[in-house]
Design an enzyme around this catalytic site. Sequence first.
Site, PDB file in Angstrom:
ATOM      1  N   HIS A   1      -3.384   0.709   8.337  1.00 39.72           N
ATOM      2  CA  HIS A   1      -2.068   1.349   8.231  1.00 39.72           C
ATOM      3  C   HIS A   1      -2.129   2.537   7.272  1.00 39.72           C
ATOM      4  O   HIS A   1      -1.642   3.635   7.592  1.00 39.72           O
ATOM      5  CB  HIS A   1      -1.047   0.308   7.743  1.00 39.72           C
ATOM      6  N   GLU A   2      -2.719   2.324   6.105  1.00 40.25           N
ATOM      7  CA  GLU A   2      -2.768   3.394   5.102  1.00 40.25           C
ATOM      8  C   GLU A   2      -3.715   4.514   5.530  1.00 40.25           C
ATOM      9  O   GLU A   2      -3.439   5.698   5.287  1.00 40.25           O
ATOM     10  CB  GLU A   2      -3.171   2.839   3.732  1.00 40.25           C
TER      11      GLU A   2
ATOM     12  N   GLN B   1       3.092   9.843   1.196  1.00 42.89           N
ATOM     13  CA  GLN B   1       4.354   9.123   1.050  1.00 42.89           C
ATOM     14  C   GLN B   1       5.056   9.459  -0.263  1.00 42.89           C
ATOM     15  O   GLN B   1       6.215   9.067  -0.461  1.00 42.89           O
ATOM     16  CB  GLN B   1       4.120   7.616   1.152  1.00 42.89           C
TER      17      GLN B   1
ATOM     18  N   CYS C   1       6.858  -0.281   6.691  1.00 45.40           N
ATOM     19  CA  CYS C   1       6.349   0.934   6.046  1.00 45.40           C
ATOM     20  C   CYS C   1       7.389   1.422   5.061  1.00 45.40           C
ATOM     21  O   CYS C   1       8.585   1.474   5.390  1.00 45.40           O
ATOM     22  CB  CYS C   1       6.067   2.001   7.104  1.00 45.40           C
ATOM     23  N   LEU C   2       6.949   1.773   3.856  1.00 50.36           N
ATOM     24  CA  LEU C   2       7.888   2.238   2.844  1.00 50.36           C
ATOM     25  C   LEU C   2       8.578   3.535   3.252  1.00 50.36           C
ATOM     26  O   LEU C   2       9.655   3.846   2.747  1.00 50.36           O
ATOM     27  CB  LEU C   2       7.168   2.424   1.505  1.00 50.36           C
TER      28      LEU C   2
ATOM     29  N   HIS D   1      -1.958   6.843   7.718  1.00 51.85           N
ATOM     30  CA  HIS D   1      -1.117   7.809   6.990  1.00 51.85           C
ATOM     31  C   HIS D   1      -1.897   9.081   6.662  1.00 51.85           C
ATOM     32  O   HIS D   1      -1.354  10.192   6.746  1.00 51.85           O
ATOM     33  CB  HIS D   1      -0.591   7.196   5.693  1.00 51.85           C
TER      34      HIS D   1
ATOM     35  N   GLY E   1       0.842  -1.191   0.000  1.00 53.00           N
ATOM     36  CA  GLY E   1       0.000   0.000   0.000  1.00 53.00           C
ATOM     37  C   GLY E   1       0.873   1.234   0.000  1.00 53.00           C
ATOM     38  O   GLY E   1       2.052   1.175   0.366  1.00 53.00           O
TER      39      GLY E   1
END
Length: 206
Positions: free
Chosen positions: A161-162, A74, A119-120, A165, A69
Amino acid sequence: MPRVFVQGSPAEYYPRHAPEAGRGAVRRITETGEEVLHKPCRDVTEFGPDLAALIDDMFRTMYVAEGAGLAANQVGVGLRLFVYDCPDDNGVRHVGHIVNPVLEPAPAGRPLLDDVEGCLSVPGATMSVPRPERAVVHGQDKTGAPLTIEATGYFARCLTHETDHTHGVLYLDRLSKRQKRDALRQVTAHRDEVLSRRATRATELS
């Protein structure tokens, strides 16, 4: 049971990468500490070609970074939006995007599940994070049409999670101080390797 759901609807066939990625460009992924990641994002109010192009770029960037995701902040854009290509615990693939996501509150008293999460924007670190086993997210698609996505297991973890963000919350913010220090030590140790792999994949996917 269908093996792929696209925007919450079953699909007979779906390619390895979402078609949006073929139209998109790779963008730089922001990292923890950058302001755009740590403040709530703005609602999307304009649905048109600019939004569609951003989604294309986000899909391509997510695949290059080997993520499940990716939220708009991000890639440095402070809008409430994310894309995903994520399996659930039964191996069913879920692909899509959600604009202006709203997560239904988890039922009171329902236990949270601990599982490893990355996480990216925290490259090279993974930590155990408690999340609900089920998630329901309401929002819109890129045309502004209403959308509801229901998820369980790992896919529910991805959606929560997303959605975090979009509120300016990283999974690091859900850890104890000691756990957060551990995660940041992992970033120090592995970040260069992760970024190098992304650069290689960007070339391979071009």
